[in-house]
Design an enzyme around this catalytic site. Structure first.
Site, PDB file in Angstrom:
ATOM      1  N   GLU A 133       0.792  -1.232   0.000  1.00 62.10           N
ATOM      2  CA  GLU A 133       0.000   0.000   0.000  1.00 62.10           C
ATOM      3  C   GLU A 133       0.828   1.288   0.000  1.00 62.10           C
ATOM      4  O   GLU A 133       0.751   2.083   0.957  1.00 62.10           O
ATOM      5  CB  GLU A 133      -0.947   0.023   1.203  1.00 62.10           C
ATOM      6  CG  GLU A 133      -1.963  -1.096   1.190  1.00 62.10           C
ATOM      7  CD  GLU A 133      -3.044  -0.931   2.256  1.00 62.10           C
ATOM      8  OE1 GLU A 133      -2.997   0.053   3.021  1.00 62.10           O
ATOM      9  OE2 GLU A 133      -3.946  -1.773   2.299  1.00 62.10           O
ATOM     10  N   GLU A 189      -5.193  -8.591   1.019  1.00 59.02           N
ATOM     11  CA  GLU A 189      -5.764  -8.303   2.340  1.00 59.02           C
ATOM     12  C   GLU A 189      -7.263  -8.109   2.195  1.00 59.02           C
ATOM     13  O   GLU A 189      -7.715  -7.430   1.268  1.00 59.02           O
ATOM     14  CB  GLU A 189      -5.209  -6.995   2.947  1.00 59.02           C
ATOM     15  CG  GLU A 189      -3.831  -7.086   3.515  1.00 59.02           C
ATOM     16  CD  GLU A 189      -3.365  -5.763   4.129  1.00 59.02           C
ATOM     17  OE1 GLU A 189      -4.195  -4.970   4.621  1.00 59.02           O
ATOM     18  OE2 GLU A 189      -2.145  -5.535   4.101  1.00 59.02           O
TER      19      GLU A 189
HETATM   20  C1  BGC Z   1      -2.662  -2.326   6.062  1.00 55.76           C
HETATM   21  C2  BGC Z   1      -2.551  -3.090   7.350  1.00 55.76           C
HETATM   22  C3  BGC Z   1      -3.609  -2.619   8.328  1.00 55.76           C
HETATM   23  C4  BGC Z   1      -4.969  -2.877   7.715  1.00 55.76           C
HETATM   24  C5  BGC Z   1      -6.139  -2.483   8.597  1.00 55.76           C
HETATM   25  C6  BGC Z   1      -4.072  -2.107   5.592  1.00 55.76           C
HETATM   26  O1  BGC Z   1      -4.191  -0.810   5.107  1.00 55.76           O
HETATM   27  O2  BGC Z   1      -1.871  -2.916   5.056  1.00 55.76           O
HETATM   28  O3  BGC Z   1      -1.256  -2.948   7.856  1.00 55.76           O
HETATM   29  O4  BGC Z   1      -3.497  -3.198   9.572  1.00 55.76           O
HETATM   30  O5  BGC Z   1      -5.084  -2.163   6.513  1.00 55.76           O
HETATM   31  O6  BGC Z   1      -6.162  -1.118   8.830  1.00 55.76           O
END
Ligand code: BGC
Length: 436
Positions: free
Chosen positions: A157, A350
């Protein structure tokens, strides 16, 4: 609410995993160099609960237990990040060497991210040579782990790291440069391209990046709202993806970037083997309102040429983020339509939500809805190859400290006791069904 309707079958070879990042779980800060996050969290008032990640999940010492949790979950792959400040310390790669061995022995494929926001203190993304230093570090990592690691992620990101860390000052290193933060974006992109070359030179052939993306919805059909939403879409969905996938910046951006941009774009657009998308929620955006606006607890300054509006009528997570699974299908089909055959296969690197409790039906509902939405994207012809839940463990959630829990496994930060949540059992069952 555990749904009884089975999730549709994903193709054979689809990669199921979970993600974490070094700074959020590792602890053992005295065994590495400091990072910008150590400096930032030492300043009073930066982190909501005043905490730091000095111990976090104590993962460096407890990684054996965490690998056992991964094996018990039955994931194909584990996305973790390598801490550049740890690699710079004497013997720092030894930890990742052992972790990778343990993962391989447990039948879990290691998928390292080479940068997840924990820049060594003293380095600065406003400087071009940070990109070159990054590539040298990447060469060292691939030289040591490349005999066992076959799938790599360069950056996590860069959009959030630029926006939150350098434009708004909410994350480390705490700079409030607004649009003067654009060189930080360019240098991370350059670092990515140089890292792809370094990885390939080290024998790697399965390389991606993890970018945050999500649909931007205009607050109304009013042209001022549509224009503001287009601009937000440019920042979130095109500023990084266009140079990576098309080899050019959106119109007007080149002139704002430092250095020989045309030459750098050749490096930045090194072909990727796959493209990672981190997806959490869509954003509803309107014209600026002349005041600060709230974006999931983040204060967006009045000077921005857009304002973030509430998405009503949806459940929200503990972070206040709306739960909109179909927006995952939307962002994937939009990417396919926008980039066509320039878009390599996609992996969701993610997806997850913050909720309290070991009994976490809301997380199960969130994940269930998003996995189904992902399947709809596959049916619509998007070439999706994997899905990683954020996160394996409750962890240090950046400026929120330990106040937000994203894990499939609960962590008691006083005792370091790990307790698998109901969602862990749900995901394990989903994986079992997918393979039966
Ligand atoms: C990030 C993580 C973060 C997650 C939840 C993402 O933007 O890569 O490191 O914990 O979101 O906020």
């Amino acid at each position: 609410m555990v749904t009884t309707n089975p999730v549709p079958r994903f193709p054979d070879g689809f990669l199921w995993g979970v993600s974490t990042s070094a700074h959020q779980i590792e602890g053992a800060v005295d065994e590495r160099e400091p990072s910008v996050w150590d400096v930032f969290t030492a300043e009073p008032g930066r982190v909501r609960d005043g905490s730091t990640a000095a111990v976090a999940c104590d993962h460096v010492r407890r990684h054996g237990e965490d690998v056992a949790l991964l094996a018990g979950l039955g994931v194909d792959a584990y996305r973790f990040s390598v801490s550049w400040p740890r690699v710079r310390a004497r013997g720092g790669l030894d930890f990742y060497d052992r972790l990778v061995d343990d993962l391989c022995a447990a039948g879990v494929r290691p998928v390292p991210t080479l940068f997840h926001w924990d820049l060594p203190a003293g380095l600065d993304w406003r400087e071009r040579d940070t990109a070159e230093r990054f590539a040298a570090y990447v060469s060292e990592v691939v030289g040591r782990l490349g005999d066992r690691v076959t799938k790599w992620i360069t950056l996590n990101e860069p959009a959030e790291h630029t926006l939150l860390g350098h434009a708004l000052g909410i994350h480390a290193p705490g700079l409030k440069l607004l649009f003067d933060a654009l060189p930080v974006a360019h240098h991370q992109l350059l670092a990515h391209g140089l890292a792809v070359r370094a990885l390939r030179a080290g024998g790697a052939d399965d390389i991606g990046i993890a970018n945050s993306h999500g649909p931007t919805w205009p607050a109304s059909e009013d042209p001022a709202d549509v224009e503001a939403a287009d601009f937000h879409d440019l920042l979130l969905n095109r500023l990084f993806a266009d140079p990576l996938l098309l080899g050019r910046y959106p119109d007007g951006i080149d002139a704002l970037m430092p250095g020989d941009v045309a030459a750098d774009l050749q490096v930045i657009s090194e072909p990727l083997d796959w493209y990672g998308i981190n997806y959490y929620a869509p954003t509803r955006v309107g014209a600026p309102q002349g005041t600060e606006t709230d974006f999931g607890g983040i204060r967006m300054p009045a000077e921005l040429p857009f304002s973030v509006r509430e998405i009503s009528g949806r459940p929200v997570t503990d972070f206040g983020w709306p739960v909109v699974p179909e927006a995952l299908t939307e962002v994937l089909t939009a990417f396919r339509d926008r980039y066509g055959d320039r878009l390599p296969p996609v992996v969701i690197t993610e997806n997850g939500c913050s909720y309290e409790g070991v009994d976490d039906p809301e997380r199960i509902a969130y994940l269930d809805g998003h996995v189904r939405a992902l399947h709809r994207a596959l049916e619509a012809g998007v070439d999706v190859r994997g899905y990683f839940v954020w996160s394996l463990l409750d962890n240090f959630e950046w400026a929120e400290g330990f106040a937000r829990r994203f894990g499939l496994v609960h962590v008691d930060f006083a005792t370091q006791r790990r307790t698998p949540k109901a969602s862990y059992a749900w995901f394990r069952e989903l994986l079992r069904e997918q393979r039966s």
